[in-house]
Design an enzyme around this catalytic site. Structure first.
Site, PDB file in Angstrom:
ATOM      1  N   LYS A 202       0.838  -1.205   0.000  1.00 17.99           N
ATOM      2  CA  LYS A 202       0.000   0.000   0.000  1.00 17.99           C
ATOM      3  C   LYS A 202       0.878   1.262   0.000  1.00 17.99           C
ATOM      4  O   LYS A 202       2.094   1.191   0.251  1.00 17.99           O
ATOM      5  CB  LYS A 202      -0.913  -0.005   1.232  1.00 17.99           C
ATOM      6  CG  LYS A 202      -0.181   0.133   2.545  1.00 17.99           C
ATOM      7  CD  LYS A 202      -1.170   0.114   3.708  1.00 17.99           C
ATOM      8  CE  LYS A 202      -0.502   0.548   4.987  1.00 17.99           C
ATOM      9  NZ  LYS A 202      -1.431   0.647   6.096  1.00 17.99           N
TER      10      LYS A 202
ATOM     11  N   TYR B 296      17.774  28.393   7.495  1.00 15.41           N
ATOM     12  CA  TYR B 296      16.664  29.073   8.174  1.00 15.41           C
ATOM     13  C   TYR B 296      16.813  28.954   9.687  1.00 15.41           C
ATOM     14  O   TYR B 296      17.106  27.886  10.205  1.00 15.41           O
ATOM     15  CB  TYR B 296      15.329  28.453   7.765  1.00 15.41           C
ATOM     16  CG  TYR B 296      15.015  28.596   6.301  1.00 15.41           C
ATOM     17  CD1 TYR B 296      14.841  29.851   5.736  1.00 15.41           C
ATOM     18  CD2 TYR B 296      14.879  27.474   5.491  1.00 15.41           C
ATOM     19  CE1 TYR B 296      14.538  29.977   4.393  1.00 15.41           C
ATOM     20  CE2 TYR B 296      14.574  27.594   4.147  1.00 15.41           C
ATOM     21  CZ  TYR B 296      14.406  28.850   3.602  1.00 15.41           C
ATOM     22  OH  TYR B 296      14.112  28.980   2.278  1.00 15.41           O
TER      23      TYR B 296
HETATM   24  C1  LIG Z   1      -4.559  -3.887   7.358  1.00 15.24           C
HETATM   25  C2  LIG Z   1      -3.062  -3.918   7.323  1.00 15.24           C
HETATM   26  N1  LIG Z   1      -2.447  -5.103   7.252  1.00 15.24           N
HETATM   27  C3  LIG Z   1      -1.107  -5.200   7.202  1.00 15.24           C
HETATM   28  C4  LIG Z   1      -0.302  -4.072   7.234  1.00 15.24           C
HETATM   29  C5  LIG Z   1       1.191  -4.223   7.191  1.00 15.24           C
HETATM   30  O1  LIG Z   1       1.752  -3.713   8.349  1.00 15.24           O
HETATM   31  P1  LIG Z   1       3.338  -3.603   8.536  1.00 15.24           P
HETATM   32  O2  LIG Z   1       3.810  -2.622   7.544  1.00 15.24           O
HETATM   33  O3  LIG Z   1       3.477  -3.109   9.926  1.00 15.24           O
HETATM   34  O4  LIG Z   1       3.902  -4.942   8.314  1.00 15.24           O
HETATM   35  C6  LIG Z   1      -0.910  -2.820   7.306  1.00 15.24           C
HETATM   36  C7  LIG Z   1      -0.080  -1.614   7.348  1.00 15.24           C
HETATM   37  O5  LIG Z   1      -0.184  -0.747   8.169  1.00 15.24           O
HETATM   38  C8  LIG Z   1      -2.326  -2.739   7.355  1.00 15.24           C
HETATM   39  O6  LIG Z   1      -2.953  -1.554   7.404  1.00 15.24           O
END
Ligand SMILES: Cc1ncc(COP(=O)(O)O)c(C=O)c1O
Length: 408
Positions: free
Chosen positions: A74, A300
């Site tokens: 994601k 800055y």
């Molecule tokens: C629903 C869900 N599953 C799995 C993950 C994977 O998590 P991580 O990056 O901590 O392994 C996330 C990420 O935040 C998530 O939102």
């Protein structure tokens, strides 16, 4: 500054391979006009190391005891670029499926050639759902009316809808409450053209509460089963779960993101349970080297004032590119095998380092701000020193950074 000799040309993004410049955004779906240099330009860039991604996938699968990995890609693959990371994890034998949160990300993955199942773990509109189902993407409903809504989506798409039921066991973010989940699952299972392929929950990553969440999830699964409703593949553990939760929390599959890119959840590196390698480098080339006299101030706010003659170097990369503003609290940058402290302020497009009493850095030198090449620039070390979450070190990387794919 020495004149930039870059051979600039416009390019529409296409495939990728070693050393090829590629926009980190949706390659293939939205051809973008970008300036690409032949490597001697001054725009900062990201390097992605496919070998490190593969090694991290193997390490997480090892932690999972060989269970399939649902690779979370994601938010633009945690900043590393969906169009590069998607095909890489798709090709890994340990990966059973890919997971994103946004509809657009799933379409980008398909356009980049990803063939394995893709799960969208977020809300999508009915029109988006039809498009996604036509591209063989799995949905993760959590609304009470999912049975009727998705039956209509299946009719419109002309094919069954595969779902992973998102069951909230106490995180209160998304998911349908475990209190109503059994009846809900029974209704979804009874709807025409909806296939329950899996069910999942998300832990709050709090030791006692996670145990309670797992117990709630198991109760839902068992009660549904007792009513003849199978929930398919069960998954819950993220990277944190892989390191900190007991075997039983790994269920049928695991769902890590962060670890795939070579960063540890907070506190996990010390457990010595797996070796992860940062799979990317944030790099830029020095644009200015200058000698300060005592009393000269930097950037800055004049946060740094030289107390002796000292050399400094400027890198054309800043917080708008994803390098944290807070890096000025003690982070270092690797240039030519040595690390140099960040001083003054990290501005939107520039970062300044103190080089020391001797001029050991030149304009054009390559600097690595985050990467595997030195302890001081590991993503977890940057996070610790800057006092921020390691997720921010990755996920705030700008999607505008060009991505170069380079082994090693
Ligand atoms: C629903 C869900 N599953 C799995 C993950 C994977 O998590 P991580 O990056 O901590 O392994 C996330 C990420 O935040 C998530 O939102």
């Amino acid at each position: 500054m020495t004149p930039c000799s870059r051979r600039a040309f416009v390019t529409a993004s296409a495939g990728f391979g070693a050393g090829v410049l590629l926009p980190a955004t949706a390659a293939g779906t939205r051809p973008e006009i970008r300036v690409a240099s032949d490597g001697d330009g001054y725009d900062p860039w990201l390097e992605v190391d496919p070998g490190a991604v593969r090694a991290n996938v193997r390490a997480t699968a090892g932690l999972a005891g060989g269970r399939p990995v649902l690779a979370v890609v994601k938010n633009n693959a945690y900043g590393l670029g969906l169009a590069v990371i998607g095909p890489l994890v798709d090709a890994a034998p340990e990966v059973g499926a890919l997971a994103v949160v946004k509809a657009d990300e799933a379409l980008t993955l398909r356009a980049a050639g990803v063939r394995k199942p893709i799960l969208v773990m977020g809300a999508v509109s009915d029109a988006e759902a039809v498009e996604l189902v036509r591209r063989d993407v799995r949905l993760a409903p959590f609304d009470d009316g999912a049975d009727r809504r998705l039956a209509a989506v299946a009719r419109a798409a002309g094919r069954p809808v595969a779902v992973h039921l998102d069951i909230d066991t106490g995180m209160q973010r998304v998911g349908l409450s475990w209190r109503r989940a059994v009846d809900w699952a029974a209704r979804v299972a009874g709807a025409p053209d909806i296939r329950i392929e899996g069910a999942y929950t998300t832990f709050a990553e709090h030791a006692e509460h996670d145990a309670e969440q797992l117990a709630r999830f198991r109760r839902v699964v068992d009660e549904a089963r007792a009513r003849g409703v199978g929930l398919g593949l069960l998954h819950a553990a993220s990277s944190h779960g892989l390191f900190f939760l007991p075997e039983e929390a790994r269920l049928d599959a695991v769902r890590p993101g962060l670890a795939l890119y070579g960063a540890y959840p907070a506190g996990a590196a010390a457990l010595d349970r797996a070796v992860l390698t940062p799979a990317f480098r944030l790099r830029a080339r020095v644009v200015r080297v200058e000698r300060l006299e005592p009393g000269d101030a930097v950037s800055y706010g004049r946060n740094y004032i030289a107390d002796r003659p000292v050399w400094i170097a400027t890198l054309p990369v800043g917080h708008a590119d994803g390098y944290p503003r807070a890096a000025v609290r003690g982070c270092e940058v690797l240039i030519g095998g040595r690390v140099y402290p960040v001083i003054g302020a990290v501005s939107a497009s520039h970062t300044i380092v103190e080089v020391g009493a001797a001029r050991t850095v030149e304009v054009g030198d390559t600097a690595t701000l985050v990467g595997p090449d030195h302890d001081a620039i590991l993503p977890n070390r940057i996070a610790e020193r800057a006092g921020i979450s390691v997720y921010d070190v990755l996920m705030h990387l700008s999607a505008r950074l060009p991505v170069r794919v380079r082994d090693g």
